[in-house]
Design an enzyme around this catalytic site. Structure first.
Site, PDB file in Angstrom:
ATOM      1  N   TYR A   1       0.828  -1.209   0.000  1.00 21.81           N
ATOM      2  CA  TYR A   1       0.000   0.000   0.000  1.00 21.81           C
ATOM      3  C   TYR A   1       0.862   1.257   0.000  1.00 21.81           C
ATOM      4  O   TYR A   1       0.673   2.173  -0.812  1.00 21.81           O
ATOM      5  CB  TYR A   1      -0.910  -0.042   1.228  1.00 21.81           C
ATOM      6  CG  TYR A   1      -1.746   1.175   1.497  1.00 21.81           C
ATOM      7  CD1 TYR A   1      -2.789   1.530   0.653  1.00 21.81           C
ATOM      8  CD2 TYR A   1      -1.516   1.962   2.625  1.00 21.81           C
ATOM      9  CE1 TYR A   1      -3.586   2.646   0.920  1.00 21.81           C
ATOM     10  CE2 TYR A   1      -2.306   3.065   2.908  1.00 21.81           C
ATOM     11  CZ  TYR A   1      -3.339   3.408   2.042  1.00 21.81           C
ATOM     12  OH  TYR A   1      -4.115   4.507   2.325  1.00 21.81           O
TER      13      TYR A   1
ATOM     14  N   ASN B   1      -4.433   8.956  10.391  1.00 20.58           N
ATOM     15  CA  ASN B   1      -5.442   8.223  11.164  1.00 20.58           C
ATOM     16  C   ASN B   1      -6.709   9.025  11.428  1.00 20.58           C
ATOM     17  O   ASN B   1      -7.013   9.374  12.561  1.00 20.58           O
ATOM     18  CB  ASN B   1      -4.842   7.725  12.491  1.00 20.58           C
ATOM     19  CG  ASN B   1      -3.706   6.759  12.276  1.00 20.58           C
ATOM     20  OD1 ASN B   1      -2.552   7.172  12.205  1.00 20.58           O
ATOM     21  ND2 ASN B   1      -4.010   5.487  12.162  1.00 20.58           N
TER      22      ASN B   1
ATOM     23  N   ARG C   1      -9.276  -1.319  10.453  1.00 22.32           N
ATOM     24  CA  ARG C   1      -8.218  -0.574  11.130  1.00 22.32           C
ATOM     25  C   ARG C   1      -8.452  -0.563  12.639  1.00 22.32           C
ATOM     26  O   ARG C   1      -9.511  -0.948  13.116  1.00 22.32           O
ATOM     27  CB  ARG C   1      -8.141   0.836  10.546  1.00 22.32           C
ATOM     28  CG  ARG C   1      -7.494   0.846   9.165  1.00 22.32           C
ATOM     29  CD  ARG C   1      -7.691   2.147   8.437  1.00 22.32           C
ATOM     30  NE  ARG C   1      -9.065   2.344   8.015  1.00 22.32           N
ATOM     31  CZ  ARG C   1      -9.472   3.331   7.221  1.00 22.32           C
ATOM     32  NH1 ARG C   1      -8.598   4.222   6.779  1.00 22.32           N
ATOM     33  NH2 ARG C   1     -10.746   3.450   6.874  1.00 22.32           N
TER      34      ARG C   1
END
Length: 348
Positions: A157, A183, A202
């Site tokens: 990624y 985040n 996540r």
């Protein structure tokens, strides 16, 4: 010139409008401006309340279709949020992750260069690579990067996202801005495995799922890694700061995060247990004790980690006048409160 929020002639294309960030951006554009929206995604469950809005046109498609790419690029502002960005998929589906995060956005960038559209591309803090425990602030202009070995497909990624950044920045004739999220969390984030998604979401959604189901929170490799968590509402305010300061934003890369909200994953687990107990009105000691798990055993072969991600936000403050404001415990409470309300009936 800044974009005029009261101009009904402006249409913004939001690629990934049905996702976590996209759904919040869609709502904000419709509430704060008179713009129209051309929304593209393959899933619209988060935005059911917007599907019949007269200012919106939606297309169920993705960037793998060249015709869709050409159509998107005709609009003056293009926000690209589309990506495979679930950690468990980095190991299991590395080729698909790379296609999603390089091949498709590169094609969109080329189309925008030809049309003259302003491309706002969402990258990731993952491009800073395998940072260490003593890493300082990560700066857009000067921080280098080190990725793990090729055998660690965890980095599929990050490498695809970084290559896309390089491609966009070097593409002649393209009006571009790159956003590196740190985040983003809040309502509508990710999924609950077995309910509206599969695999491992996540960390915030993983912890929320465990709490709602009465299961131990899993601390990968002891939860020593540190992260910065940022309210999605701060992220949306950043986007509007970007729209206002367009000239300052062109050909720039911006970290978007809240350095005041840095926390270890172990401390994150402790905070979330405390907040969940408060929201549910139960003793914290009645909740399962967190459980330490091995990274490869949890995520799969090829797992690797970055130990600290702390953004420098000086650039966005200087050029855009933006700084994130929402404190960590507020971010966690609003996220958990939504998660509890949305999934409690599905947890049993």
């Amino acid at each position: 010139m800044p974009l005029q929020f009261n101009d009904p002639a402006i249409t913004v294309a939001i690629v990934g409008c049905g996702g976590f960030i996209g759904s919040h951006l869609l709502d904000a554009v419709l509430c704060r401006t008179k713009w129209r929206v051309f929304g593209v995604d393959v899933d619209f469950y988060r935005i059911q309340h917007r599907l019949h809005d007269e200012r919106c046109e939606f297309l169920n498609a993705d960037l793998a279709d060249p015709g869709v790419v050409e159509r998107i690029a005709k609009f003056p502002v293009v926000v690209n949020l589309a990506a495979i960005c679930t950690p468990s998929r980095y190991m299991a589906e590395a080729p698909a992750v790379i296609r999603s995060n390089y091949d498709h956005p590169a094609a969109l960038a080329e189309a925008c260069a030809k049309s003259g559209a302003w491309l706002i591309h969402f990258s990731t803090s993952e491009v800073y690579g395998r940072t260490l425990e003593d890493s300082g602030e990560l700066d857009e202009e000067s921080t280098g990067f080190v990725f793990g070995p090729v055998a660690s497909s965890r980095w599929s990624y990050a490498t695809a996202k970084l290559l896309t950044e390089r491609f966009i920045a070097g593409l002649e004739g393209l009006n571009w801005t790159i956003v590196r999220p740190f985040n983003f969390v809040g309502p509508y984030m990710d999924f609950m495995p077995g309910v509206d998604g599969e695999g491992i979401p996540r960390v915030l959604a993983s912890f929320s799922t465990a709490l709602v189901r009465g299961e131990p929170l899993k601390l990968v490799n002891g939860g020593k890694a540190r992260r910065t968590f940022t309210s999605v509402f701060d992220a949306i305010d950043f986007m509007f700061a970007l729209f206002v300061a367009r000239e300052n934003a062109l050909s720039q890369i911006f970290n978007v995060g809240n350095p005041d909200n840095e926390v270890s994953i172990a401390d994150l687990a402790a905070r979330m247990r405390r907040i969940y107990a408060h929201l549910k009105g139960v003793p914290e000691e009645s909740l399962p004790v967190p459980e330490v798990v091995d990274g490869e055993a949890y995520y799969g072969r090829g797992y690797d980690d970055s130990m600290r991600r702390l953004p420098s936000v000086e650039k966005s403050s200087r050029l855009l006048g933006f700084r994130a404001q929402v404190p960590l415990d507020v971010v966690l409470e609003e996220s958990l409160n939504w998660f509890i309300g949305h999934y409690s009936d599905a947890a049993d």
